[in-house]
Design an enzyme around this catalytic site. Sequence first.
Site, PDB file in Angstrom:
ATOM      1  N   LYS A  84       0.727  -1.042  -0.064  1.00 36.23           N
ATOM      2  CA  LYS A  84       0.063   0.064   0.078  1.00 36.23           C
ATOM      3  C   LYS A  84       0.896   1.231  -0.143  1.00 36.23           C
ATOM      4  O   LYS A  84       1.365   1.603   1.177  1.00 36.23           O
ATOM      5  CB  LYS A  84      -1.082  -0.089   1.218  1.00 36.23           C
TER       6      LYS A  84
HETATM    7  N1  PMP Z   1      -8.032  -1.932  -2.567  1.00 34.88           N
HETATM    8  C1  PMP Z   1      -7.518  -0.770  -2.520  1.00 34.88           C
HETATM    9  C2  PMP Z   1      -6.670  -0.688  -3.875  1.00 34.88           C
HETATM   10  C3  PMP Z   1      -7.440  -0.008  -1.428  1.00 34.88           C
HETATM   11  O1  PMP Z   1      -7.032   1.232  -1.479  1.00 34.88           O
HETATM   12  C4  PMP Z   1      -8.136  -0.373  -0.237  1.00 34.88           C
HETATM   13  C5  PMP Z   1      -8.212   0.510   0.868  1.00 34.88           C
HETATM   14  N2  PMP Z   1      -7.195   0.369   1.721  1.00 34.88           N
HETATM   15  C6  PMP Z   1      -8.698  -1.727  -0.256  1.00 34.88           C
HETATM   16  C7  PMP Z   1      -8.615  -2.442  -1.330  1.00 34.88           C
HETATM   17  C8  PMP Z   1      -9.657  -2.090   0.820  1.00 34.88           C
HETATM   18  O2  PMP Z   1      -8.344  -2.397   1.991  1.00 34.88           O
HETATM   19  P1  PMP Z   1      -9.130  -2.427   3.610  1.00 34.88           P
HETATM   20  O3  PMP Z   1     -10.324  -3.058   3.605  1.00 34.88           O
HETATM   21  O4  PMP Z   1      -8.005  -3.092   4.281  1.00 34.88           O
HETATM   22  O5  PMP Z   1      -9.246  -0.865   3.853  1.00 34.88           O
END
Ligand code: PMP
Length: 307
Positions: free
Chosen positions: A155
Amino acid sequence: MITPARSVATIRAGTRDRGEILFGANSMQHGTAVFEGIRCYRTPDGPAVFRLDEHLARLLRSARLVGIPHPYDLEELRRQVLAAAARSGLADCYLRPVLFAPDPYLGLDLRELTFELATEIWPGGARGEHGGTGIRVTVSRWRRPSARAFPAQAKATGTYAASAVARTEAAAAGFDDAIQLGLESGRVVEATVANVFAVKNGVLRTPWLADDPLAGITRATVLTLAADLGIPAAEGPIEESQLRAADEIFLTGTASELVRVGSIDNRSLGLCGPVFDRICAAFDAAVTGRDSSHRSWLTPVPLVADE
Ligand code: PMP
């Protein structure tokens, strides 16, 4: 949902300073920061952070995948993020710990840089609507960057420029968000900042990690809640045609939580989403501490910040 409002504070590790990011900072210039988005919820026992250790483990993994050197372990990150939550004084908030390089140095060898932690905090916003009648999505012509071009499970701030291109184009065409396909597979991967789920004949499906969606923590939560509720669920390949033929579609992410999709490229999905509604009720109970079987997902925020 988190509205794109201004954050209320930046808390740099070990200081009480409001952050001042230099425009020349390496992370600003090259997108070389890794981050997490984490939510803190009001519960009957006080504010609590949802799945904190899973988020922090993912932050450490992102740093490792990108090659970012830093001095933090999970325990220290936990201490810093809980202290930031405590100092914010907010029961419902959204926290973004970011490992970034403030140095105004333009090199690309990350080993030359010093990375530090800052935690940005936003107010949590109203809860419980889950998108009302649903958002309008399109399938973007912009595909997700391949895992062979960049580690898909990292991320990193820089990769969000690709999400912004897809989102901006979708918004200019009147949509709320875009579903992105895999660069090489052509299959459904995720939305610009959220995972995607589709329901067909009562069965819940989400793209498997082999197609490189982010291993979302809300995604994992939904899969667990579906198992609790006896809703059949599977991770697997999802073709674009299968998504378009779904009975229900919804998106999941920490900031937006669970969001009903009302239409895909102007094909209406109708207002009835029985699987979505059941998952939402279970999700609300889990994040607010009303479901005692998932209390381990909640880490209480200390009353006084641990300096
Ligand atoms: N995909 C992407 C590209 C994201 O940026 C996010 C947000 N973090 C998610 C999926 C969802 O992840 P999470 O449920 O861990 O926030």
